[in-house]
Design a protein around this motif. Structure first.
Motif, PDB file in Angstrom:
ATOM      1  N   SER A  37     -19.106  28.315 -19.405  1.00 17.54           N
ATOM      2  CA  SER A  37     -19.354  26.963 -19.901  1.00 17.54           C
ATOM      3  C   SER A  37     -20.360  26.242 -19.004  1.00 17.54           C
ATOM      4  CB  SER A  37     -18.055  26.165 -19.937  1.00 17.54           C
ATOM      5  OG  SER A  37     -18.312  24.800 -20.186  1.00 17.54           O
ATOM      6  N   PHE A  39     -20.522  23.132 -18.795  1.00 16.97           N
ATOM      7  CA  PHE A  39     -19.857  21.888 -18.399  1.00 16.97           C
ATOM      8  C   PHE A  39     -18.839  22.103 -17.303  1.00 16.97           C
ATOM      9  CE2 PHE A  39     -20.723  21.757 -23.041  1.00 16.97           C
ATOM     10  CZ  PHE A  39     -21.820  20.909 -22.982  1.00 16.97           C
ATOM     11  N   LYS A  52     -21.500  29.417 -31.651  1.00 20.37           N
ATOM     12  CA  LYS A  52     -21.067  28.298 -30.808  1.00 20.37           C
ATOM     13  C   LYS A  52     -19.858  28.707 -29.988  1.00 20.37           C
ATOM     14  CE  LYS A  52     -22.778  24.510 -33.589  1.00 20.37           C
ATOM     15  NZ  LYS A  52     -22.478  23.271 -34.263  1.00 20.37           N
ATOM     16  N   LYS A  54     -16.660  26.896 -27.223  1.00 18.97           N
ATOM     17  CA  LYS A  54     -15.981  25.657 -26.853  1.00 18.97           C
ATOM     18  C   LYS A  54     -15.397  25.807 -25.461  1.00 18.97           C
ATOM     19  CE  LYS A  54     -12.514  22.315 -28.296  1.00 18.97           C
ATOM     20  NZ  LYS A  54     -11.512  21.969 -29.311  1.00 18.97           N
ATOM     21  N   CYS A  55     -15.660  24.806 -24.627  1.00 17.24           N
ATOM     22  CA  CYS A  55     -15.123  24.764 -23.279  1.00 17.24           C
ATOM     23  C   CYS A  55     -13.702  24.202 -23.356  1.00 17.24           C
ATOM     24  CB  CYS A  55     -16.009  23.864 -22.415  1.00 17.24           C
ATOM     25  SG  CYS A  55     -15.394  23.626 -20.739  1.00 17.24           S
ATOM     26  N   THR A  58     -13.176  20.794 -20.994  1.00 18.67           N
ATOM     27  CA  THR A  58     -13.854  19.566 -21.411  1.00 18.67           C
ATOM     28  C   THR A  58     -13.733  19.305 -22.905  1.00 18.67           C
ATOM     29  OG1 THR A  58     -15.973  20.686 -21.767  1.00 18.67           O
ATOM     30  CG2 THR A  58     -15.555  19.774 -19.555  1.00 18.67           C
ATOM     31  N   GLY A  59     -13.451  20.337 -23.686  1.00 15.81           N
ATOM     32  CA  GLY A  59     -13.363  20.203 -25.128  1.00 15.81           C
ATOM     33  C   GLY A  59     -14.724  20.110 -25.808  1.00 15.81           C
ATOM     34  N   LYS A  60     -15.794  20.341 -25.051  1.00 18.31           N
ATOM     35  CA  LYS A  60     -17.152  20.233 -25.605  1.00 18.31           C
ATOM     36  C   LYS A  60     -17.608  21.570 -26.171  1.00 18.31           C
ATOM     37  CE  LYS A  60     -18.702  16.643 -22.416  1.00 18.31           C
ATOM     38  NZ  LYS A  60     -19.678  16.312 -21.373  1.00 18.31           N
ATOM     39  N   TYR A  61     -18.370  21.466 -27.258  1.00 13.85           N
ATOM     40  CA  TYR A  61     -18.982  22.646 -27.858  1.00 13.85           C
ATOM     41  C   TYR A  61     -20.359  22.866 -27.246  1.00 13.85           C
ATOM     42  CZ  TYR A  61     -15.374  22.577 -31.442  1.00 13.85           C
ATOM     43  OH  TYR A  61     -14.169  22.622 -32.090  1.00 13.85           O
ATOM     44  N   PHE A  62     -20.758  24.125 -27.176  1.00 13.72           N
ATOM     45  CA  PHE A  62     -22.084  24.455 -26.657  1.00 13.72           C
ATOM     46  C   PHE A  62     -22.539  25.766 -27.259  1.00 13.72           C
ATOM     47  CE2 PHE A  62     -19.037  26.417 -23.817  1.00 13.72           C
ATOM     48  CZ  PHE A  62     -19.600  27.645 -23.490  1.00 13.72           C
ATOM     49  N   THR A  66     -27.879  25.411 -24.803  1.00 14.92           N
ATOM     50  CA  THR A  66     -27.451  24.240 -24.050  1.00 14.92           C
ATOM     51  C   THR A  66     -27.924  24.320 -22.604  1.00 14.92           C
ATOM     52  OG1 THR A  66     -25.481  24.077 -25.444  1.00 14.92           O
ATOM     53  CG2 THR A  66     -25.440  22.841 -23.387  1.00 14.92           C
TER      54      THR A  66
END
Length: 128
Positions: A37, A39, A52, A54-55, A58-62, A66
């Motif tokens: 990730s 992040f 895609k 998902k971390c 953090t719950g963020k997609y990348f 990225t």
């Protein structure tokens, strides 16, 4: 970034015939099969559909683009790869007008790509 066997535009197109082949190559270069990730490097990463990830922390997609020069662009990776090859193979540089003609994009998009490529590779940032 590219294999040393890429000596012409034709070799580049043969090496990366689809957008997915570009994504796969970039993932191999960036993560070597172990997705991390951007992040939180210690976080677990979930594989989602559509290239895609998902971390967990953090719950963020990348995705593979990225935090790279390709981030936040709608331009296909094939055009980016071709632009990088064209910019780095011209001894005296290439103008945004010429790059735009070669890639079939607007001069404004070509200028944007040139700025990112020159910044990334540390090339002279002449306004061309």
């Amino acid at each position: 970034m590219f294999n040393k066997e890429v000596k012409s535009v034709l070799d580049l197109i043969k090496a990366f015939p689809t957008e997915q082949s570009c994504i796969d190559h970039l993932e191999l270069l960036r993560w070597s099969g172990n997705v991390v990730s951007p992040f939180d490097a210690t976080s677990k990463v979930y594989d989602c559909k559509g290239n895609k990830y998902k971390c967990k922390n953090t719950g963020k997609y990348f995705n593979v683009k990225t935090n790279t020069i390709f981030d936040n662009t709608k331009m296909e990776l094939q055009k980016w790869f071709l632009a990088i090859w064209l910019v780095t193979s011209h001894k005296k540089g290439i103008s945004s007008l010429q790059l735009g003609r070669d890639l079939g994009i607007t001069q404004k998009s070509a200028w944007f790509m040139l700025q990112r490529i020159r910044n990334c590779f540390g090339l002279d940032n002449n306004d061309q």
